[in-house]
Write an enzyme that holds these catalytic residues in place. Structure first.
Site, PDB file in Angstrom:
ATOM      1  N   ILE A 107      22.027 -14.459  36.809  1.00 24.34           N
ATOM      2  CA  ILE A 107      21.373 -13.175  36.522  1.00 24.34           C
ATOM      3  C   ILE A 107      20.313 -13.478  35.464  1.00 24.34           C
ATOM      4  CG2 ILE A 107      21.711 -10.842  35.568  1.00 24.34           C
ATOM      5  CD1 ILE A 107      24.568 -10.910  36.574  1.00 24.34           C
ATOM      6  N   CYS A 108      19.147 -12.837  35.591  1.00 21.83           N
ATOM      7  CA  CYS A 108      18.076 -13.161  34.637  1.00 21.83           C
ATOM      8  C   CYS A 108      18.507 -12.853  33.210  1.00 21.83           C
ATOM      9  CB  CYS A 108      16.794 -12.413  34.986  1.00 21.83           C
ATOM     10  SG  CYS A 108      17.012 -10.632  35.119  1.00 21.83           S
ATOM     11  N   THR A 109      19.339 -11.816  33.019  1.00 25.96           N
ATOM     12  CA  THR A 109      19.783 -11.456  31.672  1.00 25.96           C
ATOM     13  C   THR A 109      21.213 -11.923  31.401  1.00 25.96           C
ATOM     14  OG1 THR A 109      20.342  -9.275  32.526  1.00 25.96           O
ATOM     15  CG2 THR A 109      18.224  -9.476  31.379  1.00 25.96           C
TER      16      THR A 109
ATOM     17  N   LEU B 190      13.353 -12.432  27.028  1.00 29.90           N
ATOM     18  CA  LEU B 190      13.745 -11.413  28.000  1.00 29.90           C
ATOM     19  C   LEU B 190      14.658 -10.373  27.341  1.00 29.90           C
ATOM     20  CD1 LEU B 190      13.220 -10.775  30.965  1.00 29.90           C
ATOM     21  CD2 LEU B 190      15.286 -12.039  31.555  1.00 29.90           C
TER      22      LEU B 190
END
Ligand code: NAD
Length: 460
Positions: free
Chosen positions: A268-270, A388
């Site tokens: 997951i990007c985060t 991010l």
């Protein structure tokens, strides 16, 4: 122009579960890419003239069609990327929700007005930019694509979508379902890998390049846009820190860390990518985090990584950390057998220069560094090229406020690793991207503003 090598004729997806072929699809070459853009360009004037209300109605119909096929699309995604079935279905339904949200927001996307005199007014109108190339990743392919497509379409743009080569069947089916509810040519899907992506981004006849994916690709796309003048939206990689204060329950903090690091096998990007824990709670925290990982491994609860290339990259980070003095409290070894599974892994004694701390690992790995104060944790969390998101776990309002003020990230989360309102937007910083890739603000990205100044004619 960036350099291009020709796409291969086709690509075969292998199952991350057992390595067997899932299917083969063609990779679009120059002719197909140009043809797709020409189709979207030809459809653009009529779509731009369609009333926002009607565009909203059609996007709502497309969302409803996707809802009817949700289980089929989710099952395809699970076969191609290994995503757990309930999470894949959740991703498709999130995509449906996003399309519905944009269908409502599009018609009320409004501008500003200024009065320069009693009979003089300035106001803004948002116009579609034209043709949008949406280039999307595999880790939540439907939810991510639905956001870019929905926002682009309701604002009157036409779209060429290129889904990831790691889930082309999912992307192609998504395109078929949505396009069937829309006027011809408004949404075109091309399949292929990075070479097809490069061919697409090098074309001069595109107005927006919207990319969700890795930082390296985002940079290449931004460079291509310098030549073509396309507007760029980039939602790229992250190396999100989690800072654990000395006043929190270590078992709860470990649960948060495990959710952040291991959900979707860390893809997951985060995801939580690095952890700074206060020395006062470090031992019980590590103990509880290792237990969280062990339970997941014992129950085989983790999805496989998307493919063996990804697993090699993840294990490369872990192996290097172990060689440089980290200890694996759980996991850290490539399992025997077919597919691309990797265990939930907890590393202690990590140091700042280790790749597992400085780069996005994108796997189920929780590397832990002990700090002597919350301030030290914040300082180390801030020293990163990505921006991010970041999470702090603390019971002290002063520490939370300091984290909010100091962390150089697009999103700062206090006391919940995956908190955040539905429909929320964020602006990634530094190597994590540029522009708003989500939320109502994406409607602004997808449009260009015209200022209109109106006065009375003079009468002599
Ligand atoms: P990727 O950048 O490799 O691929 C994404 C898309 O870009 C694919 O369709 C791919 O074919 C295409 N592509 C690759 N090279 C290209 C090039 N040179 N020119 C044009 N197109 C090209 O990313 P990925 O591996 O699919 O996705 C994982 C990455 O995405 C991670 O870094 C993750 O953090 C990031 N991500 C970010 C967000 C966010 O919102 N910030 C969301 C999901 C994923």
């Amino acid at each position: 122009m960036t350099s291009t090598s020709s796409p291969p004729a086709e690509m075969t997806v292998l199952s991350p579960h057992d390595g067997t072929p899932v299917g083969t699809l063609p990779c679009a070459g120059e002719e197909e890419v140009r043809g797709a853009i020409a189709t979207a360009r030809a459809a653009a004037p009529d779509w731009a003239r369609t009333s926002p209300e009607e565009r909203g109605r059609l996007v709502r119909a497309a969302a409803d069609a996707l809802a009817q096929h949700a289980e089929e699309v989710a099952a395809l995604n699970t076969r191609e990327t290994g995503k757990l079935a309930h999470e894949a279905l959740g991703g498709v339904l999130a995509g449906v929700g996003t399309l519905h949200q944009y269908a409502e927001l599009g018609p009320v996307h409004r501008g500003h007005a200024l009065r320069g005199g009693a009979l003089a007014s300035d106001y803004t109108v948002a116009e579609p930019r034209g043709v949008v190339a949406a280039i999307t990743p595999w880790n939540d392919p439907v939810a991510v694509a639905a956001g870019l497509l929905g926002a682009a379409l309701v604002t009157g743009n036409t779209v060429v979508h290129k889904p990831s080569e790691r889930c082309p069947h999912t992307g192609a089916r998504l395109g078929e379902i949505l396009a069937a509810a829309l006027p011809d040519g408004v949404l075109v899907t091309v399949t292929g890998g990075p070479e097809t992506g490069r061919l697409l981004t090098d074309q001069a006849d595109l107005d927006v390049l919207a990319h969700v994916g890795s930082t390296e690709t985002g940079r290449a796309i931004a460079r291509a846009a310098l030549d073509t003048g396309a507007h760029v939206i980039r939602e790229n990689g992250g190396n999100d820190p989690l800072v654990v204060d000395d006043d929190v329950d270590p078992a709860w903090a470990a649960e948060q860390a495990a959710i952040g690091a291991f959900t979707n096998a860390g893809q997951i990007c985060t995801s939580v990518e690095r952890i700074y824990v206060h020395r006062a709670v470090a031992e019980p925290f590590l103990h509880a985090l290792a237990a969280e990982a062990r339970q997941r491994n014992r129950e085989a609860a983790l999805a496989p990584l998307v493919d063996r290339r990804m697993r090699d990259a993840v294990h490369g980070h872990v192996r290097a950390a172990l060689q440089d003095g980290a200890t694996a409290l759980e996991g850290g070894e490539v399992p025997e057998g077919a597919g691309s599974f990797y265990p939930a892994t907890v590393l202690r004694d990590c140091t700042d220069a280790m790749q597992v701390m400085t780069e996005e690992t994108f796997g189920p790995v929780a590397p832990v560094r002990v700090v002597d104060s919350f301030a030290e944790g914040l300082h180390l969390a801030s020293r990163d090229r990505y921006g991010l998101a970041a999470t702090v776990l603390t019971g002290r309002i002063a520490h939370a406020q300091r984290a909010i003020a100091e962390l150089p990230a697009g999103t700062v989360k206090v006391n919940n690793v995956f908190g955040g309102a539905p429909g929320g937007a964020a602006q990634p910083r530094r190597d994590s991207g540029a522009g708003f890739g989500y939320g109502p603000e994406l409607l602004d990205e997808m449009t260009q503003v015209k200022v209109v100044h109106v006065e009375m004619p003079s009468s002599r």
